[in-house]
Design an enzyme around this catalytic site. Structure first.
Site, short mmCIF file in Angstrom:
data_model
loop_
_atom_site.label_atom_id
_atom_site.label_comp_id
_atom_site.label_asym_id
_atom_site.label_seq_id
_atom_site.Cartn_x
_atom_site.Cartn_y
_atom_site.Cartn_z
N LYS A 200 0.88 -1.18 0.00
CA LYS A 200 0.00 0.00 0.00
C LYS A 200 0.91 1.21 0.00
O LYS A 200 1.93 1.23 0.70
CB LYS A 200 -0.85 -0.01 1.27
CG LYS A 200 -1.79 1.17 1.45
CD LYS A 200 -2.41 1.07 2.84
CE LYS A 200 -3.45 2.12 3.10
NZ LYS A 200 -3.79 2.19 4.55
N HIS A 219 -6.05 1.83 14.48
CA HIS A 219 -6.42 0.49 14.01
C HIS A 219 -5.29 -0.48 14.32
O HIS A 219 -4.16 -0.07 14.60
CB HIS A 219 -6.65 0.50 12.48
CG HIS A 219 -5.41 0.76 11.71
ND1 HIS A 219 -4.84 2.01 11.61
CD2 HIS A 219 -4.57 -0.07 11.03
CE1 HIS A 219 -3.75 1.94 10.90
NE2 HIS A 219 -3.54 0.68 10.54
N ASP A 221 -3.45 -3.81 12.25
CA ASP A 221 -3.42 -4.35 10.89
C ASP A 221 -3.97 -5.78 10.90
O ASP A 221 -3.69 -6.55 11.82
CB ASP A 221 -1.99 -4.35 10.34
CG ASP A 221 -1.48 -2.92 10.08
OD1 ASP A 221 -2.28 -1.97 10.18
OD2 ASP A 221 -0.28 -2.78 9.79
N HIS A 275 -2.24 1.53 16.21
CA HIS A 275 -1.45 2.64 15.70
C HIS A 275 -2.30 3.55 14.82
O HIS A 275 -3.41 3.19 14.42
CB HIS A 275 -0.21 2.11 14.93
CG HIS A 275 -0.55 1.20 13.78
ND1 HIS A 275 -0.95 -0.11 13.96
CD2 HIS A 275 -0.56 1.40 12.44
CE1 HIS A 275 -1.18 -0.67 12.79
NE2 HIS A 275 -0.96 0.24 11.84
C1 OGA Z 1 -1.56 1.60 7.50
C2 OGA Z 1 -0.79 2.40 8.49
C3 OGA Z 1 0.82 4.09 9.03
C4 OGA Z 1 1.74 5.04 8.37
O1 OGA Z 1 -1.61 2.03 6.35
O2 OGA Z 1 -2.09 0.54 7.89
O3 OGA Z 1 -0.88 2.08 9.64
O4 OGA Z 1 2.76 5.37 9.00
N1 OGA Z 1 -0.01 3.41 8.09
O5 OGA Z 1 1.49 5.48 7.27
NI NI Z 2 -1.63 0.07 9.86
#
Ligand code: OGA
Ligand code: NI
Length: 333
Positions: A200, A219, A221, A275
């Site tokens: 992602k 959330h 993961d 996080h």
């Molecule tokens: C996610 C996430 C945190 C970040 O995309 O699941 O927690 O530092 N991203 O971008």
């Molecule tokens: Ni995340």
């Protein structure tokens, strides 16, 4: 397409932000961050020849934090730099070029360019656009979601995927040994070599009110583990003992999150970390998490060797696809 990208909204939001981006007081980062303390999540040197020491450090971090950073991880810095370069270049393309990769509204698949994944409490929106596509295994890859521009996008992403195996194998081996299992058993419980790497890219445009908005709300993961590289703009926060802290930015480190599936297989010994991500007033933040996941039809549950009468299973066994469906469609509490 009728979907407003945050990148576009950011272009005309110079002093204020639309109401739907303003978090409740329970979530606003300015009100809910412990100020003046940067969380020093454990930093683990993966090249240390003393494997027992590495295992102990990973067990400690995974049980008490659900998050750690790894250095000397074996992925060349140049490979990471090139991954970031092409991802950034994609988001800097004009809107119509990015829209060619847009996720279609009715699609079941997570892959593609888009703006919002999860339904959120009180209909709030996150200050972020993203691109999702699988990078491993080759049989799972849909190149239609891989940008053709910049031209080196594909090569650079393939190179990153190739270098990830070493880190993934090492992490699963240590997580496994730390539970008293054989070195390969944790990985096998996640599908072995059929594990899927889902990349992602989070693109968090600069935001005039970083005190009120969030890039990603709190959330855990769903993955087994997540391996994340950010650009050099701090923004990741972790919840420790019910308080939110900024996570220290360490150049060239990989940030590892324990995801829900490792928590489940370990029967709760390892914890998936809560996080979230802040946004920045002056700078665009970008991050590249890779969600290392079981294949969608694999059933995941507490490892049989870890449950007995004294330690009953604490989680239901579910196909990974079903786990994700339940979590994403759950009405927010
Ligand atoms: C996610 C996430 C945190 C970040 O995309 O699941 O927690 O530092 N991203 O971008
Ligand atoms: Ni995340």
């Amino acid at each position: 397409m009728g979907v407003e990208r945050v990148q576009e909204i950011a272009n005309f939001s110079k002093e204020t932000i639309p109401e739907e981006f303003i978090r409740t007081t329970y979530e606003q980062p300015a009100l809910t961050t412990v100020q003046g303390t940067v969380l020093e999540v454990p930093v683990i040197d993966l090249s240390d020849p003393d494997e027992e020491k590495v295992v102990r450090a990973i067990v400690d971090a995974s049980s008490n934090w659900g998050m750690f950073q790894v250095v000397n991880h074996g992925i060349p810095h140049e490979t990471v730099r090139k991954l970031k370069e092409v991802g950034k270049a994609f988001f800097e393309l004009p809107p119509h070029e990015k829209e060619a990769y847009a996720k279609s509204p009715g699609s079941q698949s997570i892959e593609g360019y888009g703006t919002k994944l999860q339904r959120e409490v009180e209909g709030k929106k996150a200050w972020v656009d993203h691109l999702f596509h699988k990078i491993w295994p080759p049989s799972e890859i849909n190149y239609q979601f891989w940008p053709k521009n910049p031209p080196s996008y594909r090569k650079n992403n393939e190179e990153y995927a190739k270098h990830m195996h070493g880190v993934v194998n090492k992490l699963f081996r240590c997580l496994s040994l730390g539970l008293g299992l054989e070195g390969n058993e944790m990985k096998e419980a996640m599908g072995g070599d059929n594990m899927v790497y889902l990349l992602k890219i989070n693109y968090y445009p600069q935001c005039p009110r970083p005190d009120l908005a969030l890039g990603v709300p709190a959330h855990t993961d769903m993955s087994a583990i997540t391996i994340l590289v950010p650009n050099d703009v701090q923004g990741l926060q972790a919840c420790k003992d019910d308080h939110w802290y900024d996570v220290e930015y360490i150049p060239n480190a990989l940030i590892v999150h324990i995801g829900d599936q490792v928590e489940i297989v370990s029967n709760g010994k390892y914890k998936s970390v809560l996080h979230r991500a802040k946004v920045n007033k002056e700078k665009t933040r970008i991050s590249w998490p890779v969600f290392v996941e079981p294949p969608s039809d694999l059933e995941v549950g507490p490892h049989p060797k870890l449950v007995n009468e004294a330690n009953p299973p604490q989680f239901e066994s579910k196909k990974y696809s079903q786990y994700c469906f339940c979590k994403l469609n759950k009405t927010p509490k």
